[in-house]
Design a protein around this motif. Structure first.
Motif, PDB file in Angstrom:
ATOM      1  N   UNK A  84      25.718  45.915  31.768  1.00 44.32           N
ATOM      2  CA  UNK A  84      25.021  46.939  32.555  1.00 44.32           C
ATOM      3  C   UNK A  84      25.455  46.963  34.012  1.00 44.32           C
ATOM      4  N   UNK A  85      26.348  46.017  34.405  1.00 41.86           N
ATOM      5  CA  UNK A  85      26.829  45.992  35.779  1.00 41.86           C
ATOM      6  C   UNK A  85      28.162  45.252  35.828  1.00 41.86           C
ATOM      7  N   UNK A  86      29.139  45.761  36.607  1.00 45.29           N
ATOM      8  CA  UNK A  86      30.454  45.115  36.642  1.00 45.29           C
ATOM      9  C   UNK A  86      30.419  43.656  37.083  1.00 45.29           C
ATOM     10  N   UNK A  87      29.536  43.328  38.010  1.00 41.56           N
ATOM     11  CA  UNK A  87      29.514  41.956  38.527  1.00 41.56           C
ATOM     12  C   UNK A  87      29.101  40.960  37.445  1.00 41.56           C
ATOM     13  N   UNK A 138      45.599  38.418  40.260  1.00 42.22           N
ATOM     14  CA  UNK A 138      45.354  39.715  40.900  1.00 42.22           C
ATOM     15  C   UNK A 138      44.522  40.626  39.986  1.00 42.22           C
ATOM     16  N   UNK A 139      44.783  40.545  38.685  1.00 42.82           N
ATOM     17  CA  UNK A 139      44.010  41.345  37.733  1.00 42.82           C
ATOM     18  C   UNK A 139      42.543  40.931  37.736  1.00 42.82           C
ATOM     19  N   UNK A 140      42.285  39.623  37.812  1.00 43.12           N
ATOM     20  CA  UNK A 140      40.902  39.140  37.871  1.00 43.12           C
ATOM     21  C   UNK A 140      40.210  39.647  39.137  1.00 43.12           C
ATOM     22  N   UNK A 141      40.939  39.693  40.233  1.00 45.19           N
ATOM     23  CA  UNK A 141      40.340  40.187  41.473  1.00 45.19           C
ATOM     24  C   UNK A 141      40.043  41.685  41.383  1.00 45.19           C
ATOM     25  N   UNK A 142      40.912  42.442  40.723  1.00 46.61           N
ATOM     26  CA  UNK A 142      40.637  43.875  40.554  1.00 46.61           C
ATOM     27  C   UNK A 142      39.403  44.084  39.681  1.00 46.61           C
ATOM     28  N   UNK A 143      39.229  43.254  38.673  1.00 46.20           N
ATOM     29  CA  UNK A 143      38.027  43.357  37.840  1.00 46.20           C
ATOM     30  C   UNK A 143      36.770  43.100  38.665  1.00 46.20           C
ATOM     31  N   UNK A 144      36.852  42.146  39.590  1.00 45.01           N
ATOM     32  CA  UNK A 144      35.702  41.849  40.443  1.00 45.01           C
ATOM     33  C   UNK A 144      35.365  43.012  41.367  1.00 45.01           C
ATOM     34  N   UNK A 145      36.352  43.802  41.710  1.00 51.55           N
ATOM     35  CA  UNK A 145      36.148  44.909  42.647  1.00 51.55           C
ATOM     36  C   UNK A 145      35.799  46.216  41.946  1.00 51.55           C
ATOM     37  N   UNK A 146      35.767  46.215  40.614  1.00 51.28           N
ATOM     38  CA  UNK A 146      35.489  47.448  39.871  1.00 51.28           C
ATOM     39  C   UNK A 146      34.143  48.039  40.296  1.00 51.28           C
ATOM     40  N   UNK A 147      34.127  49.329  40.596  1.00 54.70           N
ATOM     41  CA  UNK A 147      32.914  49.964  41.143  1.00 54.70           C
ATOM     42  C   UNK A 147      31.922  50.360  40.054  1.00 54.70           C
ATOM     43  N   UNK A 148      32.414  50.493  38.814  1.00 53.40           N
ATOM     44  CA  UNK A 148      31.516  50.818  37.710  1.00 53.40           C
ATOM     45  C   UNK A 148      32.113  50.270  36.423  1.00 53.40           C
ATOM     46  N   UNK A 149      31.360  50.375  35.325  1.00 50.85           N
ATOM     47  CA  UNK A 149      31.793  49.779  34.060  1.00 50.85           C
ATOM     48  C   UNK A 149      33.004  50.486  33.473  1.00 50.85           C
ATOM     49  N   UNK A 150      33.159  51.789  33.746  1.00 55.01           N
ATOM     50  CA  UNK A 150      34.322  52.508  33.226  1.00 55.01           C
ATOM     51  C   UNK A 150      35.607  51.970  33.847  1.00 55.01           C
ATOM     52  N   UNK A 151      35.578  51.765  35.161  1.00 56.44           N
ATOM     53  CA  UNK A 151      36.743  51.199  35.849  1.00 56.44           C
ATOM     54  C   UNK A 151      36.966  49.758  35.410  1.00 56.44           C
ATOM     55  N   UNK A 152      35.874  49.018  35.251  1.00 61.98           N
ATOM     56  CA  UNK A 152      35.965  47.629  34.798  1.00 61.98           C
ATOM     57  C   UNK A 152      36.677  47.550  33.446  1.00 61.98           C
ATOM     58  N   UNK A 153      36.255  48.390  32.512  1.00 57.95           N
ATOM     59  CA  UNK A 153      36.875  48.370  31.177  1.00 57.95           C
ATOM     60  C   UNK A 153      38.345  48.779  31.246  1.00 57.95           C
TER      61      UNK A 153
END
Length: 263
Positions: A84-87, A138-153
């Protein structure tokens, strides 16, 4: 290096929640100052001696390319079904993915880990011939910065393809030269990837936690007359090593790192 399993994998009595090395991440909730951390790291210098400081390094690269990819995809599908949340999603995904990412690194990591450790302890470092380690971080850091679940996925699926591509293209096994030379086996491949892939805030938070736990261990070590538990020494030094790597990585990111030699 000794092939005898060192003591220290048991739970340390008197410190609730401080268990084996594989279970002790993000422990010790005390808030301490930087000077407290430095005092803890400098305490009990005698714990840097003895055979217990050696750790047997056993590579675990036994999964096939297809198994690694399937494992990453399955973990992501399970997570996205309830996220329910990227973090919070990132913390759960990291727990599920790190053992699989270690598999990929051991099979196709090449010199990437060596180059990163050289950048910490004997800069400047050359560019890696196989950048999988830094690419995954770097990929792990981008996942941490994802603004929503769609971007995270979306970023997670890109990471799966990154791993699959690395395993498909004539993999070059990970080099452990600098890991053994600088860290003497005190930290594992996935632990180092987690440090390199963490955000600055997470690393600073972890420094505070390590400092609090080391202070408790230092006080217990000094209060025990006669023979003291080898397991307590081992955990103290492992935390001291983790603290040094995190502190130096933060300095690398800020451009203030200087050659410091082996730990």
């Amino acid at each position: 290096m000794s092939t005898k399993k060192p003591p220290g994998d048991e739970t340390i009595k008197g410190l609730p929640g401080f268990a084996a090395r594989a279970e002790d991440s993000f422990i010790g909730r005390s808030r301490v100052s930087l000077s407290d951390i430095k005092r803890a790291a400098e305490a009990a210098p005698e714990v840097s001696q003895g055979a217990w400081r050696e750790r047997v390094f056993t590579p675990r690269a036994v999964m096939s390319r297809d198994e690694v990819k399937a494992g990453l995809q399955a973990a992501l599908r399970t997570l996205m079904a309830s996220a329910n949340h990227p973090r919070s999603a990132m913390e759960s995904l990291k727990t599920a993915w790190l053992p699989l990412l270690r598999q990929a690194l051991e099979q196709a990591g090449g010199d990437g880990l060596d180059v990163w450790l050289m950048s910490l302890f004997s800069p400047p470092a050359r560019a890696p011939k196989q950048p999988l380690f830094s690419s995954l971080a770097d990929a792990l850091q981008r996942l941490r910065l994802a603004r929503d679940l769609a971007v995270f996925e979306e970023e997670a699926l890109k990471t799966v393809e990154l791993v699959d591509g690395a395993l498909a293209s004539a993999p070059v096994k990970l080099s452990f030269k600098q890991m053994e030379r600088q860290l003497e086996g005190k930290l594992e491949v996935d632990e180092l990837l987690a440090i390199r892939g963490a955000a600055d805030d997470d690393l600073n938070h972890r420094l505070q936690e390590i400092g609090g736990t080391m202070t408790q261990l230092r006080d217990q070590i000094r209060s025990m007359p006669g023979k003291q538990p080898d397991g307590m020494y081992s955990n103290f030094v492992r935390l001291k090593t983790e603290l040094k790597v995190i502190d130096t990585e933060l300095k690398r990111r800020s451009g203030t790192v200087k050659p410091s030699g082996a730990l």
